[in-house]
Design a protein around this motif. Structure first.
Motif, PDB file in Angstrom:
ATOM      1  N   THR A  26      31.723  42.873  44.223  1.00 32.43           N
ATOM      2  CA  THR A  26      33.032  42.957  44.868  1.00 32.43           C
ATOM      3  C   THR A  26      32.911  42.444  46.295  1.00 32.43           C
ATOM      4  OG1 THR A  26      33.556  44.894  43.518  1.00 32.43           O
ATOM      5  CG2 THR A  26      34.979  44.454  45.397  1.00 32.43           C
ATOM      6  N   ASP A  33      45.792  36.168  51.343  1.00 29.85           N
ATOM      7  CA  ASP A  33      46.034  35.684  49.984  1.00 29.85           C
ATOM      8  C   ASP A  33      45.324  34.354  49.789  1.00 29.85           C
ATOM      9  OD1 ASP A  33      47.028  35.692  47.419  1.00 29.85           O
ATOM     10  OD2 ASP A  33      49.127  35.391  47.971  1.00 29.85           O
ATOM     11  N   TYR A 194      44.150  36.067  38.676  1.00 30.98           N
ATOM     12  CA  TYR A 194      44.642  36.046  40.048  1.00 30.98           C
ATOM     13  C   TYR A 194      45.789  37.033  40.192  1.00 30.98           C
ATOM     14  CZ  TYR A 194      47.280  34.286  44.122  1.00 30.98           C
ATOM     15  OH  TYR A 194      47.976  34.169  45.307  1.00 30.98           O
ATOM     16  N   GLN A 195      45.648  37.973  41.114  1.00 34.11           N
ATOM     17  CA  GLN A 195      46.701  38.906  41.470  1.00 34.11           C
ATOM     18  C   GLN A 195      47.072  38.618  42.924  1.00 34.11           C
ATOM     19  OE1 GLN A 195      48.361  41.053  39.571  1.00 34.11           O
ATOM     20  NE2 GLN A 195      47.150  40.550  37.757  1.00 34.11           N
ATOM     21  N   GLN A 197      47.868  38.368  46.685  1.00 29.45           N
ATOM     22  CA  GLN A 197      47.628  39.255  47.829  1.00 29.45           C
ATOM     23  C   GLN A 197      46.724  40.439  47.481  1.00 29.45           C
ATOM     24  OE1 GLN A 197      51.496  40.272  49.414  1.00 29.45           O
ATOM     25  NE2 GLN A 197      51.798  38.244  50.267  1.00 29.45           N
ATOM     26  N   GLN A 198      46.082  40.383  46.338  1.00 23.34           N
ATOM     27  CA  GLN A 198      45.161  41.443  45.953  1.00 23.34           C
ATOM     28  C   GLN A 198      43.752  40.902  45.698  1.00 23.34           C
ATOM     29  OE1 GLN A 198      46.648  44.487  43.151  1.00 23.34           O
ATOM     30  NE2 GLN A 198      48.646  43.454  43.253  1.00 23.34           N
ATOM     31  N   PHE A 199      43.601  40.092  44.655  1.00 26.79           N
ATOM     32  CA  PHE A 199      42.253  39.628  44.336  1.00 26.79           C
ATOM     33  C   PHE A 199      42.284  38.434  43.401  1.00 26.79           C
ATOM     34  CE2 PHE A 199      43.227  42.734  41.013  1.00 26.79           C
ATOM     35  CZ  PHE A 199      42.839  42.067  39.856  1.00 26.79           C
ATOM     36  N   ARG A 221      38.398  40.085  46.885  1.00 24.37           N
ATOM     37  CA  ARG A 221      39.571  40.819  47.372  1.00 24.37           C
ATOM     38  C   ARG A 221      40.075  40.273  48.712  1.00 24.37           C
ATOM     39  NH1 ARG A 221      38.294  47.079  47.354  1.00 24.37           N
ATOM     40  NH2 ARG A 221      40.346  47.004  48.378  1.00 24.37           N
ATOM     41  N   TYR A 222      41.402  40.237  48.832  1.00 21.96           N
ATOM     42  CA  TYR A 222      42.043  39.772  50.058  1.00 21.96           C
ATOM     43  C   TYR A 222      42.372  40.967  50.946  1.00 21.96           C
ATOM     44  CZ  TYR A 222      42.146  35.389  47.614  1.00 21.96           C
ATOM     45  OH  TYR A 222      41.758  34.253  46.947  1.00 21.96           O
ATOM     46  N   ILE A 223      41.610  41.095  52.066  1.00 22.54           N
ATOM     47  CA  ILE A 223      41.746  42.233  52.971  1.00 22.54           C
ATOM     48  C   ILE A 223      41.753  41.691  54.394  1.00 22.54           C
ATOM     49  CG2 ILE A 223      40.838  44.496  53.606  1.00 22.54           C
ATOM     50  CD1 ILE A 223      39.216  44.496  51.028  1.00 22.54           C
TER      51      ILE A 223
END
Length: 513
Positions: A26, A33, A194-195, A197-199, A221-223
């Motif tokens: 992870t 995004d 692909y989700q 703005q999430q991952f 993950r997009y953080i």
């Protein structure tokens, strides 16, 4: 075109699997995004870092390295060069499969890929390939590239980075516009989900020609929040993450139990491009005032001397062809104010910039904004999401562009992409010339074809001096790339650097406990 096999691409992309502990990596990245995931169009740091794990080139730089001395075969197993250096013939491996059911990579795929990378309508890196006059399949697994003139390093264009990434023709044509969000490559990991703005989720490629990866899944993950990303890493939610490019952060994260911090080389070159077509920046006295108002030593102190190295030339220090023998503009607020008055702006000027919300870049621009203000230069910053930033600056919408870049370490690459008129943004061959610079075209072109190494270096030096004399841009600093991962993750190689902007996660990576 090769015939597609029976398994549908939908099944490959949307299928989900649950993996045991120790098989999922992870990763946390610092943007909100994904942007564009087509490797010939992806220009943002986070996108290129992800694509690093999914694609191959004809050649590659040995994982964990960034120096051209470490170039080695990838999809090509060997190559030969004619005596005049204009004809290159590559013998390809015959065991490289595309992800899913898109068949085996052959010479036609390579020709399609490099032709596509050379096409300004389909590639953000077309200008890099201008010296190539033809790309031909001279056998089922043989490709011949002919150059119109010698260039400093053809192999540098063919590494698994930017336009050098090899795509699968059948996949690109079958997916059409969807390819930009569902990339199909040949690398150790395959796109799965692909989700927004999430991952993004990748899965191991069981048919990878170097062997099936030991890690079975990557969740990217997009953080964008540094603090949120840090907490996720310290709690064990993340195994690896992009670090903040400042020394205070680096010193703090090194104290986290189990953290393995790596400052990768070479550093990203951070430059302030000044659009000479927009008033008041069309006045060289205003550009000179900006240069004198910027205090590099203060920027280094702000970010940290172990992380940041001041830059004085448009070519990064350490690149072949770099020189420090260029006009320099010592920090002086008084000199900046005097130049503004001489230019007809005794009460100061206002300039506009569009800037990314990327937390690794925005603080620098805010620091520059404060420095300029001391000299009466008001810089209004419009902050946008990172992918929007890349889109808008390439439409020539910003008077000032703060851009950070890591490129193949030869002077021609930076000079051609950022300062040759062929690369002016919002033109058919536009790349990253945000300043509309053209003063060094003759030297850049002559250096590309120059066979005498001493004369080539002199031409590159002349180009850098001309660019700084005209002040197309103000070099700020080189910032090393910071990544951290937990000490249970073994990447299988020592990591000194990466041109691909992310650590090498290959078939060798594994968890040790």
């Amino acid at each position: 075109m090769k015939k597609l096999l029976c398994m549908s691409v939908t099944g490959l992309l949307l299928g989900s699997a649950a993996f045991a502990d120790g098989q999922t990596l992870t990763v946390g990245t610092n943007v909100a995004d994904a942007g564009v995931l087509d490797p010939h169009s992806a220009t943002s740091t986070a996108d290129k870092g992800l694509l690093h794990w999914m694609f191959n080139g004809l050649v590659r730089i040995q994982p964990g390295q960034s120096n051209p001395d470490f170039i080695e075969p990838d999809i090509a197993k060997s190559w030969t060069t004619s005596a005049d250096g204009l004809t290159w013939t590559f013998a390809l491996r015959d065991d490289v499969d595309c992800h899913g059911d898109y068949g085996r990579i052959d010479a036609n795929d390579v020709v399609y890929s490099l032709t596509r990378a050379s096409d300004a309508d389909r590639s953000a890196f077309a200008g890099d390939f201008a010296a190539i006059s033809s790309i031909e399949a001279t056998g089922d697994f043989e490709v011949t590239i002919t150059l119109a003139n010698q260039i400093p390093s053809l192999l540098g264009l063919l590494i698994s980075y930017h336009g050098g990434n090899i795509v699968c023709q059948d996949a690109v044509e079958a997916l059409g516009d969807n390819y930009a969000q569902t990339p199909i490559g040949t690398g150790p990991f395959m796109f799965a989900e692909y989700q927004p703005q999430q991952f993004i989720r990748l899965v191991a490629n069981p048919e990878y020609f170097r062997g099936e990866p030991q890690i079975k899944e990557i969740v990217y993950r997009y953080i964008p929040s540094d603090s949120t990303r840090d907490l996720a890493f310290q709690s064990g939610e993340l195994d690896m993450m992009t670090g903040r490019q400042d020394q205070i952060w680096a010193e703090r994260i090194k104290k986290v139990e189990g953290a393995n911090l790596v400052l990768m080389s070479p550093g990203e070159m951070s430059v302030l491009s000044l659009n000479k077509t927009m008033a008041p920046l069309d006045n060289i006295l205003v550009r000179q005032a900006i240069a004198h108002a910027i205090n590099r030593e203060e920027l280094v102190a702000f970010r940290g001397a172990d992380v940041i190295v001041p830059a004085i030339s448009p070519v990064p220090e350490g690149n072949l062809g770099y020189t420090d023998d260029v006009p320099q503009y010592a920090h002086s607020v008084d000199r900046a104010k005097a130049l503004l008055a001489e230019a007809g702006y005794p009460d100061g000027v206002t300039i506009q910039t569009i800037h990314t919300n990327n937390p690794g870049m925005l603080p620098t621009m805010e620091a520059v904004q404060a420095q300029l203000a001391r000299a009466g230069i008001n810089m209004d910053i419009t902050v946008v999401e990172h992918s929007t930033f890349h889109e808008q600056i390439r439409k020539d919408l910003s008077q000032v562009v703060h851009y950070s870049a890591l490129r193949f370490p030869v002077a021609d690459v930076y000079l051609s992409q950022f300062f040759h008129s062929d690369a002016i943004v919002n033109t058919p061959s536009g790349v990253t010339n945000f300043s509309h610079c053209s003063v060094a075209d003759a030297q850049i072109e002559a250096a590309r074809a120059e066979t005498d190494a001493t004369r080539q270096l002199a031409l590159w030096a002349e180009a850098q001096a001309a660019i700084m004399e005209d002040l197309c841009a103000v070099p700020l600093f080189q910032a090393r790339l910071l990544w951290v991962w937990n000490d249970k993750l073994d990447l299988g190689v020592e990591v000194a650097g990466s041109l691909n902007l992310s650590p090498p996660v290959t078939e060798l990576a594994r968890f040790t406990d």
